[in-house]
Design a protein around this motif. Sequence first.
Motif, PDB file in Angstrom:
ATOM      1  N   PHE A  82      86.025 121.970 132.979  1.00  0.00           N
ATOM      2  CA  PHE A  82      86.935 121.021 133.607  1.00  0.00           C
ATOM      3  C   PHE A  82      88.378 121.385 133.235  1.00  0.00           C
ATOM      4  N   THR A  83      88.949 122.298 133.952  1.00  0.00           N
ATOM      5  CA  THR A  83      90.328 122.721 133.693  1.00  0.00           C
ATOM      6  C   THR A  83      91.282 121.827 134.472  1.00  0.00           C
ATOM      7  N   LEU A  84      92.389 121.470 133.847  1.00  0.00           N
ATOM      8  CA  LEU A  84      93.348 120.568 134.473  1.00  0.00           C
ATOM      9  C   LEU A  84      94.222 121.296 135.486  1.00  0.00           C
ATOM     10  N   TYR A  85      94.447 120.649 136.616  1.00  0.00           N
ATOM     11  CA  TYR A  85      95.372 121.166 137.627  1.00  0.00           C
ATOM     12  C   TYR A  85      96.817 120.924 137.188  1.00  0.00           C
ATOM     13  N   THR A  86      97.731 121.536 137.886  1.00  0.00           N
ATOM     14  CA  THR A  86      99.147 121.239 137.665  1.00  0.00           C
ATOM     15  C   THR A  86      99.411 119.804 138.107  1.00  0.00           C
ATOM     16  N   PRO A  87     100.465 119.170 137.626  1.00  0.00           N
ATOM     17  CA  PRO A  87     100.775 117.793 138.052  1.00  0.00           C
ATOM     18  C   PRO A  87     100.887 117.648 139.566  1.00  0.00           C
ATOM     19  N   GLU A  88     101.501 118.618 140.222  1.00  0.00           N
ATOM     20  CA  GLU A  88     101.657 118.546 141.679  1.00  0.00           C
ATOM     21  C   GLU A  88     100.303 118.596 142.380  1.00  0.00           C
ATOM     22  N   ARG A 127      95.851 109.435 131.704  1.00  0.00           N
ATOM     23  CA  ARG A 127      96.833 109.255 130.618  1.00  0.00           C
ATOM     24  C   ARG A 127      97.591 110.546 130.354  1.00  0.00           C
ATOM     25  N   TYR A 128      96.891 111.668 130.413  1.00  0.00           N
ATOM     26  CA  TYR A 128      97.567 112.949 130.225  1.00  0.00           C
ATOM     27  C   TYR A 128      98.642 113.153 131.279  1.00  0.00           C
ATOM     28  N   TYR A 129      98.336 112.757 132.512  1.00  0.00           N
ATOM     29  CA  TYR A 129      99.314 112.910 133.591  1.00  0.00           C
ATOM     30  C   TYR A 129     100.341 111.780 133.604  1.00  0.00           C
ATOM     31  N   GLY A 130     100.429 111.054 132.520  1.00  0.00           N
ATOM     32  CA  GLY A 130     101.489 110.076 132.362  1.00  0.00           C
ATOM     33  C   GLY A 130     101.245 108.727 132.993  1.00  0.00           C
ATOM     34  N   TYR A 131     100.025 108.487 133.500  1.00  0.00           N
ATOM     35  CA  TYR A 131      99.743 107.213 134.161  1.00  0.00           C
ATOM     36  C   TYR A 131      99.058 106.292 133.169  1.00  0.00           C
ATOM     37  N   THR A 132      99.704 105.180 132.819  1.00  0.00           N
ATOM     38  CA  THR A 132      99.204 104.306 131.760  1.00  0.00           C
ATOM     39  C   THR A 132      98.589 103.011 132.281  1.00  0.00           C
ATOM     40  N   THR A 133      98.772 102.713 133.566  1.00  0.00           N
ATOM     41  CA  THR A 133      98.202 101.482 134.126  1.00  0.00           C
ATOM     42  C   THR A 133      96.767 101.762 134.556  1.00  0.00           C
ATOM     43  N   VAL A 134      95.925 102.021 133.588  1.00  0.00           N
ATOM     44  CA  VAL A 134      94.554 102.434 133.854  1.00  0.00           C
ATOM     45  C   VAL A 134      93.622 101.846 132.797  1.00  0.00           C
ATOM     46  N   SER A 135      92.436 101.430 133.233  1.00  0.00           N
ATOM     47  CA  SER A 135      91.448 100.825 132.342  1.00  0.00           C
ATOM     48  C   SER A 135      90.068 101.382 132.654  1.00  0.00           C
ATOM     49  N   VAL A 136      89.142 101.174 131.715  1.00  0.00           N
ATOM     50  CA  VAL A 136      87.750 101.567 131.898  1.00  0.00           C
ATOM     51  C   VAL A 136      86.914 100.300 132.005  1.00  0.00           C
ATOM     52  N   LEU A 137      86.002 100.272 132.978  1.00  0.00           N
ATOM     53  CA  LEU A 137      85.098  99.135 133.147  1.00  0.00           C
ATOM     54  C   LEU A 137      83.990  99.213 132.111  1.00  0.00           C
ATOM     55  N   ASN A 138      83.907  98.227 131.266  1.00  0.00           N
ATOM     56  CA  ASN A 138      82.915  98.185 130.208  1.00  0.00           C
ATOM     57  C   ASN A 138      81.508  98.024 130.796  1.00  0.00           C
ATOM     58  N   GLY A 139      80.640  99.002 130.526  1.00  0.00           N
ATOM     59  CA  GLY A 139      79.257  98.908 130.981  1.00  0.00           C
ATOM     60  C   GLY A 139      78.968  99.552 132.309  1.00  0.00           C
ATOM     61  N   SER A 159      92.540 105.044 152.956  1.00  0.00           N
ATOM     62  CA  SER A 159      93.804 105.614 153.442  1.00  0.00           C
ATOM     63  C   SER A 159      94.540 106.262 152.281  1.00  0.00           C
ATOM     64  N   SER A 160      95.347 107.258 152.576  1.00  0.00           N
ATOM     65  CA  SER A 160      96.071 107.986 151.531  1.00  0.00           C
ATOM     66  C   SER A 160      97.083 107.084 150.836  1.00  0.00           C
ATOM     67  N   GLY A 161      97.283 107.349 149.543  1.00  0.00           N
ATOM     68  CA  GLY A 161      98.274 106.628 148.762  1.00  0.00           C
ATOM     69  C   GLY A 161      99.523 107.464 148.565  1.00  0.00           C
ATOM     70  N   ASN A 162     100.373 107.019 147.647  1.00  0.00           N
ATOM     71  CA  ASN A 162     101.614 107.756 147.358  1.00  0.00           C
ATOM     72  C   ASN A 162     101.708 108.161 145.894  1.00  0.00           C
ATOM     73  N   TYR A 163     100.552 108.229 145.223  1.00  0.00           N
ATOM     74  CA  TYR A 163     100.529 108.567 143.798  1.00  0.00           C
ATOM     75  C   TYR A 163     101.244 109.885 143.541  1.00  0.00           C
ATOM     76  N   GLU A 164     102.036 109.904 142.485  1.00  0.00           N
ATOM     77  CA  GLU A 164     102.742 111.128 142.105  1.00  0.00           C
ATOM     78  C   GLU A 164     102.915 111.162 140.596  1.00  0.00           C
ATOM     79  N   VAL A 165     102.552 112.271 139.999  1.00  0.00           N
ATOM     80  CA  VAL A 165     102.722 112.434 138.554  1.00  0.00           C
ATOM     81  C   VAL A 165     104.211 112.563 138.249  1.00  0.00           C
ATOM     82  N   LYS A 166     104.693 111.698 137.384  1.00  0.00           N
ATOM     83  CA  LYS A 166     106.107 111.743 136.995  1.00  0.00           C
ATOM     84  C   LYS A 166     106.330 112.709 135.840  1.00  0.00           C
ATOM     85  N   SER A 167     105.412 112.688 134.879  1.00  0.00           N
ATOM     86  CA  SER A 167     105.507 113.572 133.712  1.00  0.00           C
ATOM     87  C   SER A 167     104.153 113.596 133.032  1.00  0.00           C
TER      88      SER A 167
END
Length: 323
Positions: A82-88, A127-139, A159-167
Amino acid sequence: MAVDMIVEPKWVVQNFGNIRILDASWTFKPKADVAEYKAKYYNKFGVGMNELKNPEYLAEHINGAAHFNFDIAYYPSEDERFTLYTPEEFSSYVKRLGVFNGDHLVIYGRGKDGGMAAASRAYWTFRYYGYTTVSVLNGGIEAFKLAQGVVQSGESMISSGNYEVKSVDNNILAKMTDIPFGNLASIKYLDARSRKNSSEKFQSDIQIRRPRVFVARMQFTSQSEKFVLQRDSRRRLIVIKLLPPRESRSETLSSLAAESDFRLLPSASPLLVLESLPSCTMEESTSWLTRLHNTSTCESLCYYTRLLYLDVHTYILPFCMQL
């Protein structure tokens, strides 16, 4: 917006309209051929989403959830599954999942341990891609259904979103240069491998040591048919990860080893470790490895030169080995 790392199924049901849910289910399979994947799927997310569908997700998933597919969100490289892609590139994929900047993402898995292993990997990826508004569903999805959550089959129309890695947050991942091999007592590190049985004492037989004691000679996979071993007088170590059913395959390899100049060393399932005896010639090694490959028992097989004799119960897995 600060959010909890783990959210309960009841909370998800109550806040269903205010969150974006991602299904991180992943079915284990042998690592894809690196060259083939790169040519066909690398950074071609539309193609991957059309062809690399997950049957578990299609059979059942939380209503409206998009599938965060590990076979697409990451790519295989020589050293990693599982290699990480570039932010873009990662941004381009996540947009296709209908994620918008500012969405509260809730990620879940399924199966063993509530699917927390897959969900947690996806969580830390964001989290690595700088997105912190994220949670895991327990169970996972099983707990969600027990909380009277609604599920569906087939694919969700997204439908497509507008997500973009800031840092990116480089503090999430430790590099080899960050590990103080000369003073491991100065840090805390955990062995995250699964316990075979939660009731039995778990003893690690693979410990972090200075990687200089091994030199990689080659990597031998199921896609390889020919290989060349370098001539030298050192003993060699073979580390094998067995495919299920592991018990019967282990017996097959043990029988093969008994017919050769290799001996089995103590190791933890699903790994099998063999060391060549001094009497084992290069020609015999090559012949035996060919027979081993033909048994189709291994997911990955690496051949290494052992430069330093260690205590018989302690072995080092070279960091380039795909586990």
